[in-house]
Design a protein around this motif. Structure first.
Motif, short mmCIF file in Angstrom:
data_model
loop_
_atom_site.label_atom_id
_atom_site.label_comp_id
_atom_site.label_asym_id
_atom_site.label_seq_id
_atom_site.Cartn_x
_atom_site.Cartn_y
_atom_site.Cartn_z
N ILE A 181 0.85 -1.19 0.00
CA ILE A 181 0.00 0.00 0.00
C ILE A 181 0.89 1.23 0.00
O ILE A 181 1.82 1.33 0.80
N ALA A 182 0.60 2.15 -0.90
CA ALA A 182 1.27 3.45 -0.91
C ALA A 182 0.26 4.49 -0.45
O ALA A 182 -0.87 4.51 -0.92
N MET A 183 0.68 5.29 0.49
CA MET A 183 -0.18 6.37 1.00
C MET A 183 0.51 7.70 0.73
O MET A 183 1.68 7.87 1.08
N VAL A 184 -0.22 8.62 0.13
CA VAL A 184 0.32 9.95 -0.12
C VAL A 184 -0.63 11.01 0.39
O VAL A 184 -1.85 10.83 0.37
N HIS A 185 -0.06 12.09 0.87
CA HIS A 185 -0.83 13.27 1.28
C HIS A 185 -0.70 14.31 0.18
O HIS A 185 0.40 14.53 -0.33
N VAL A 186 -1.80 14.94 -0.17
CA VAL A 186 -1.81 16.02 -1.15
C VAL A 186 -2.60 17.16 -0.53
O VAL A 186 -3.58 16.93 0.18
N ARG A 187 -2.17 18.37 -0.82
CA ARG A 187 -2.93 19.52 -0.30
C ARG A 187 -4.34 19.50 -0.88
O ARG A 187 -4.52 19.44 -2.10
N THR A 188 -5.30 19.59 0.00
CA THR A 188 -6.71 19.56 -0.42
C THR A 188 -7.02 20.70 -1.37
O THR A 188 -7.76 20.53 -2.34
N GLU A 189 -6.41 21.85 -1.14
CA GLU A 189 -6.64 23.01 -2.02
C GLU A 189 -6.23 22.70 -3.46
O GLU A 189 -6.92 23.09 -4.40
N GLU A 190 -5.12 21.97 -3.65
CA GLU A 190 -4.68 21.60 -5.00
C GLU A 190 -5.69 20.66 -5.65
O GLU A 190 -5.98 20.78 -6.84
N LEU A 191 -6.21 19.71 -4.87
CA LEU A 191 -7.21 18.78 -5.41
C LEU A 191 -8.49 19.50 -5.77
O LEU A 191 -9.09 19.23 -6.82
N ARG A 192 -8.93 20.41 -4.92
CA ARG A 192 -10.15 21.17 -5.22
C ARG A 192 -9.99 22.01 -6.49
O ARG A 192 -10.93 22.11 -7.28
N LEU A 193 -8.82 22.61 -6.67
CA LEU A 193 -8.57 23.39 -7.89
C LEU A 193 -8.65 22.49 -9.12
O LEU A 193 -9.28 22.84 -10.13
N PHE A 194 -8.02 21.32 -9.05
CA PHE A 194 -8.07 20.37 -10.15
C PHE A 194 -9.52 19.95 -10.45
O PHE A 194 -9.95 19.94 -11.60
N LEU A 195 -10.27 19.62 -9.40
CA LEU A 195 -11.66 19.21 -9.59
C LEU A 195 -12.52 20.34 -10.15
O LEU A 195 -13.42 20.10 -10.97
#
Length: 138
Positions: A94-108
């Protein structure tokens, strides 16, 4: 208007060591495949030394930034206010990564502008999909 959105993000790999390693990742969304997003990790960031990418539903990512989502190979959940955890399950581990939520929201948000949620069916090429499924022209 381009039919593909790409956005570079910084992912932080969760490991047993106290310090998390930061690595680049690329999120992409293609209007031709309106239900899916792709997250790719470059070769230097992987154990195999080759690019690794995961495809999963846009809906999974959208849901996962606010509440735990997913039961299969990809799972997404919020981690505090500023980060989202993506878990990638494979036979190797299993690989677990953290990403800034703000970056994900911008992408979405950019994906939503390209293909609004609920309009995905308008961008499906069913003839091409059937041809691919059946192995090409008969």
């Amino acid at each position: 208007m381009s039919s593909v959105i790409e956005q570079s993000v910084q992912a932080r790999m969760v490991a047993s060591a106290p310090r998390m390693e930061t690595l680049p990742a690329m999120l992409s969304y293609d209007r031709q495949y309106p239900f899916a997003v792709r997250m790719a990790f470059p070769a230097p960031a992987t154990l195999e030394g080759t690019e690794v990418s995961w495809e999963f539903s846009r809906e999974l990512l959208t849901t996962g930034v606010d509440s735990p989502a997913g039961q299969g190979d990809v799972r997404v959940r919020p981690f505090g206010y500023e980060r989202t955890v993506l878990e990638f399950h494979a036979p190797e581990g299993i690989a677990m990564v953290h990403v800034r939520t703000e970056e994900l929201r911008l992408f979405l948000q950019r994906a939503q502008e390209l293909v609004p949620v609920g309009d995905e069916h308008r961008y499906l090429d069913l003839d091409r999909g059937l041809t691919d499924l059946l192995g090409g022209p008969c």
